[in-house]
Write a protein that holds these residues in place. Sequence first.
Motif, PDB file in Angstrom:
ATOM      1  N   LEU A  91       0.842  -1.360   0.104  1.00  0.00           N
ATOM      2  CA  LEU A  91       0.138   0.153   0.132  1.00  0.00           C
ATOM      3  C   LEU A  91       0.851   1.460  -0.160  1.00  0.00           C
ATOM      4  CD1 LEU A  91      -2.699  -0.953   2.622  1.00  0.00           C
ATOM      5  CD2 LEU A  91      -3.101  -0.798  -0.010  1.00  0.00           C
ATOM      6  N   GLY A  92       2.300   1.210   0.153  1.00  0.00           N
ATOM      7  CA  GLY A  92       3.195   2.183  -0.098  1.00  0.00           C
ATOM      8  C   GLY A  92       3.325   2.986   1.298  1.00  0.00           C
ATOM      9  N   VAL A  93       3.435   2.397   2.458  1.00  0.00           N
ATOM     10  CA  VAL A  93       3.919   3.007   3.702  1.00  0.00           C
ATOM     11  C   VAL A  93       5.331   3.291   3.522  1.00  0.00           C
ATOM     12  CG1 VAL A  93       4.016   2.648   6.016  1.00  0.00           C
ATOM     13  CG2 VAL A  93       2.020   1.754   5.070  1.00  0.00           C
ATOM     14  N   SER A  94       5.735   4.428   3.823  1.00  0.00           N
ATOM     15  CA  SER A  94       6.958   4.947   3.463  1.00  0.00           C
ATOM     16  C   SER A  94       8.093   4.304   4.448  1.00  0.00           C
ATOM     17  CB  SER A  94       6.965   6.457   3.688  1.00  0.00           C
ATOM     18  OG  SER A  94       6.649   7.021   4.820  1.00  0.00           O
ATOM     19  N   GLN A  95       7.808   4.040   5.717  1.00  0.00           N
ATOM     20  CA  GLN A  95       8.867   3.522   6.651  1.00  0.00           C
ATOM     21  C   GLN A  95       8.025   2.332   7.653  1.00  0.00           C
ATOM     22  OE1 GLN A  95      11.991   5.925   8.657  1.00  0.00           O
ATOM     23  NE2 GLN A  95      10.603   7.679   7.994  1.00  0.00           N
ATOM     24  N   ILE A  96       8.588   1.110   7.653  1.00  0.00           N
ATOM     25  CA  ILE A  96       7.990   0.210   8.273  1.00  0.00           C
ATOM     26  C   ILE A  96       9.106  -0.484   9.225  1.00  0.00           C
ATOM     27  CG2 ILE A  96       6.604  -2.109   8.317  1.00  0.00           C
ATOM     28  CD1 ILE A  96       5.949  -1.369   5.445  1.00  0.00           C
ATOM     29  N   THR A  97       8.915  -0.309  10.349  1.00  0.00           N
ATOM     30  CA  THR A  97       9.674  -1.041  11.511  1.00  0.00           C
ATOM     31  C   THR A  97       9.311  -2.261  11.938  1.00  0.00           C
ATOM     32  OG1 THR A  97      11.026   0.879  12.240  1.00  0.00           O
ATOM     33  CG2 THR A  97      10.742  -0.968  13.500  1.00  0.00           C
ATOM     34  N   VAL A  98       9.657  -3.493  12.045  1.00  0.00           N
ATOM     35  CA  VAL A  98       8.978  -4.676  12.164  1.00  0.00           C
ATOM     36  C   VAL A  98       9.982  -5.447  13.477  1.00  0.00           C
ATOM     37  CG1 VAL A  98       7.918  -6.895  11.566  1.00  0.00           C
ATOM     38  CG2 VAL A  98       8.236  -4.979   9.746  1.00  0.00           C
ATOM     39  N   LYS A  99       9.139  -5.982  14.460  1.00  0.00           N
ATOM     40  CA  LYS A  99       9.897  -6.854  15.515  1.00  0.00           C
ATOM     41  C   LYS A  99       9.803  -8.144  15.074  1.00  0.00           C
ATOM     42  CE  LYS A  99       8.756  -8.810  19.864  1.00  0.00           C
ATOM     43  NZ  LYS A  99       7.939  -9.190  21.001  1.00  0.00           N
ATOM     44  N   ALA A 100      10.964  -8.879  14.853  1.00  0.00           N
ATOM     45  CA  ALA A 100      11.508  -9.965  14.360  1.00  0.00           C
ATOM     46  C   ALA A 100      11.696 -10.956  15.643  1.00  0.00           C
ATOM     47  CB  ALA A 100      12.669 -10.192  13.567  1.00  0.00           C
ATOM     48  N   GLN A 101      10.701 -12.121  15.483  1.00  0.00           N
ATOM     49  CA  GLN A 101      10.953 -13.266  16.519  1.00  0.00           C
ATOM     50  C   GLN A 101      12.206 -13.882  16.423  1.00  0.00           C
ATOM     51  OE1 GLN A 101       8.871 -13.449  18.883  1.00  0.00           O
ATOM     52  NE2 GLN A 101       7.721 -11.898  18.238  1.00  0.00           N
ATOM     53  N   ASN A 102      12.821 -14.415  15.255  1.00  0.00           N
ATOM     54  CA  ASN A 102      14.004 -15.032  15.101  1.00  0.00           C
ATOM     55  C   ASN A 102      14.564 -14.746  13.709  1.00  0.00           C
ATOM     56  OD1 ASN A 102      12.438 -16.584  12.986  1.00  0.00           O
ATOM     57  ND2 ASN A 102      11.549 -17.655  14.508  1.00  0.00           N
ATOM     58  N   ASP A 103      15.815 -15.384  13.441  1.00  0.00           N
ATOM     59  CA  ASP A 103      16.480 -15.315  12.206  1.00  0.00           C
ATOM     60  C   ASP A 103      15.775 -15.650  10.975  1.00  0.00           C
ATOM     61  OD1 ASP A 103      18.730 -13.982  13.851  1.00  0.00           O
ATOM     62  OD2 ASP A 103      19.641 -15.958  13.458  1.00  0.00           O
ATOM     63  N   TYR A 104      15.092 -16.603  10.821  1.00  0.00           N
ATOM     64  CA  TYR A 104      14.039 -16.964   9.709  1.00  0.00           C
ATOM     65  C   TYR A 104      13.103 -15.890   9.538  1.00  0.00           C
ATOM     66  CZ  TYR A 104      10.493 -19.311   7.009  1.00  0.00           C
ATOM     67  OH  TYR A 104       9.563 -19.572   6.184  1.00  0.00           O
ATOM     68  N   HIS A 105      12.362 -15.382  10.706  1.00  0.00           N
ATOM     69  CA  HIS A 105      11.322 -14.247  10.453  1.00  0.00           C
ATOM     70  C   HIS A 105      12.109 -13.140   9.917  1.00  0.00           C
ATOM     71  CE1 HIS A 105       8.198 -11.627  12.797  1.00  0.00           C
ATOM     72  NE2 HIS A 105       7.998 -11.744  11.490  1.00  0.00           N
ATOM     73  N   GLU A 106      13.253 -12.643  10.278  1.00  0.00           N
ATOM     74  CA  GLU A 106      13.861 -11.424   9.764  1.00  0.00           C
ATOM     75  C   GLU A 106      14.255 -11.818   8.145  1.00  0.00           C
ATOM     76  OE1 GLU A 106      18.060  -8.888  10.002  1.00  0.00           O
ATOM     77  OE2 GLU A 106      17.755 -10.506  11.628  1.00  0.00           O
ATOM     78  N   TYR A 116      12.975  -1.312   8.600  1.00  0.00           N
ATOM     79  CA  TYR A 116      13.985  -1.605   9.701  1.00  0.00           C
ATOM     80  C   TYR A 116      13.363  -2.737  10.522  1.00  0.00           C
ATOM     81  CZ  TYR A 116      14.678   3.488   8.939  1.00  0.00           C
ATOM     82  OH  TYR A 116      14.975   4.616   8.137  1.00  0.00           O
ATOM     83  N   ILE A 117      14.113  -3.620  11.049  1.00  0.00           N
ATOM     84  CA  ILE A 117      14.080  -4.722  11.671  1.00  0.00           C
ATOM     85  C   ILE A 117      14.363  -4.800  13.050  1.00  0.00           C
ATOM     86  CG2 ILE A 117      13.940  -7.339  11.597  1.00  0.00           C
ATOM     87  CD1 ILE A 117      13.895  -7.117   8.708  1.00  0.00           C
ATOM     88  N   VAL A 118      13.883  -5.208  13.955  1.00  0.00           N
ATOM     89  CA  VAL A 118      14.553  -5.122  15.593  1.00  0.00           C
ATOM     90  C   VAL A 118      14.515  -6.377  16.048  1.00  0.00           C
ATOM     91  CG1 VAL A 118      14.309  -2.867  15.743  1.00  0.00           C
ATOM     92  CG2 VAL A 118      12.395  -4.174  16.358  1.00  0.00           C
ATOM     93  N   HIS A 119      15.173  -6.781  16.967  1.00  0.00           N
ATOM     94  CA  HIS A 119      15.280  -8.051  17.737  1.00  0.00           C
ATOM     95  C   HIS A 119      15.187  -7.572  19.252  1.00  0.00           C
ATOM     96  CE1 HIS A 119      15.939 -11.207  14.539  1.00  0.00           C
ATOM     97  NE2 HIS A 119      16.534 -10.101  13.941  1.00  0.00           N
ATOM     98  N   PRO A 120      14.213  -7.163  19.828  1.00  0.00           N
ATOM     99  CA  PRO A 120      14.298  -6.584  20.962  1.00  0.00           C
ATOM    100  C   PRO A 120      14.796  -7.735  22.189  1.00  0.00           C
ATOM    101  CG  PRO A 120      12.149  -6.957  20.568  1.00  0.00           C
ATOM    102  CD  PRO A 120      12.893  -7.065  19.331  1.00  0.00           C
ATOM    103  N   GLU A 121      14.624  -8.891  21.911  1.00  0.00           N
ATOM    104  CA  GLU A 121      14.789  -9.881  23.130  1.00  0.00           C
ATOM    105  C   GLU A 121      16.243 -10.360  22.882  1.00  0.00           C
ATOM    106  OE1 GLU A 121      12.125 -10.180  21.142  1.00  0.00           O
ATOM    107  OE2 GLU A 121      10.574 -10.198  22.869  1.00  0.00           O
ATOM    108  N   ARG A 122      16.840 -10.436  21.675  1.00  0.00           N
ATOM    109  CA  ARG A 122      17.980 -10.891  21.362  1.00  0.00           C
ATOM    110  C   ARG A 122      18.741  -9.821  21.700  1.00  0.00           C
ATOM    111  NH1 ARG A 122      20.433 -10.875  15.160  1.00  0.00           N
ATOM    112  NH2 ARG A 122      20.001  -8.791  15.872  1.00  0.00           N
TER     113      ARG A 122
END
Length: 220
Positions: A91-106, A116-122
Amino acid sequence: MKKEFVVIGLGRFGGSIVRELVAQGAHVMAIDSTSERVDEYAQIATQAIVADTTDESVIKSLGLWNFGHVIVAIGENIQASILTTLILKELGVSQITVKAQNDYHEKVLRKIGADYIVHPERDMGIRIANNMMSSNVLDYLELSDEHSIMEIKASDRIAGYSLIDLDIRAKYGINIVGIKRGEAIMISPSPEDPILLGDVLLVIGADVDINRFVKKALQD
């Protein structure tokens, strides 16, 4: 004009983002599929909405593409996280930050275009481990798999010496890009200025080189 954000997923991670963004004066639309979580943030966020963001028609009805930054903080449901991110991207959202659960998810998130991808627990685990291994390491920010920025407290081993005296870049291959001294912060400090006991050095470089510096120059 206040910045506008959408936070999807109101667990501990997403909820803390909502609270901090609001505290800093941003407009925040908070979304979760659970009414109890939405009720919790109804008095905190600018808008709090119960919605299933894996449904493209729902995202369209909310006009999420009009927001500059959407944070997908969905917890355990990896499929919902991926589908939501994919729809937002299409849909064209300009910036999307996503929480990743694991490396496969990333890996999947990168393939579908998450910005942007973040791994808060790691990341928190790495930060805690660094703090436990050395009392001199105060904080840690991963830049890549092999490079980081660390806040390192100066010990009496280097107190009184200047950056020229220590020759840190040549010996360890790292850079001191700032020094915190009380409330003051010196960016790009002068090579001739002495380091004082208790100064906090902002160090950037390869993890292996920073750790070598901490062990040889700071620890007893």
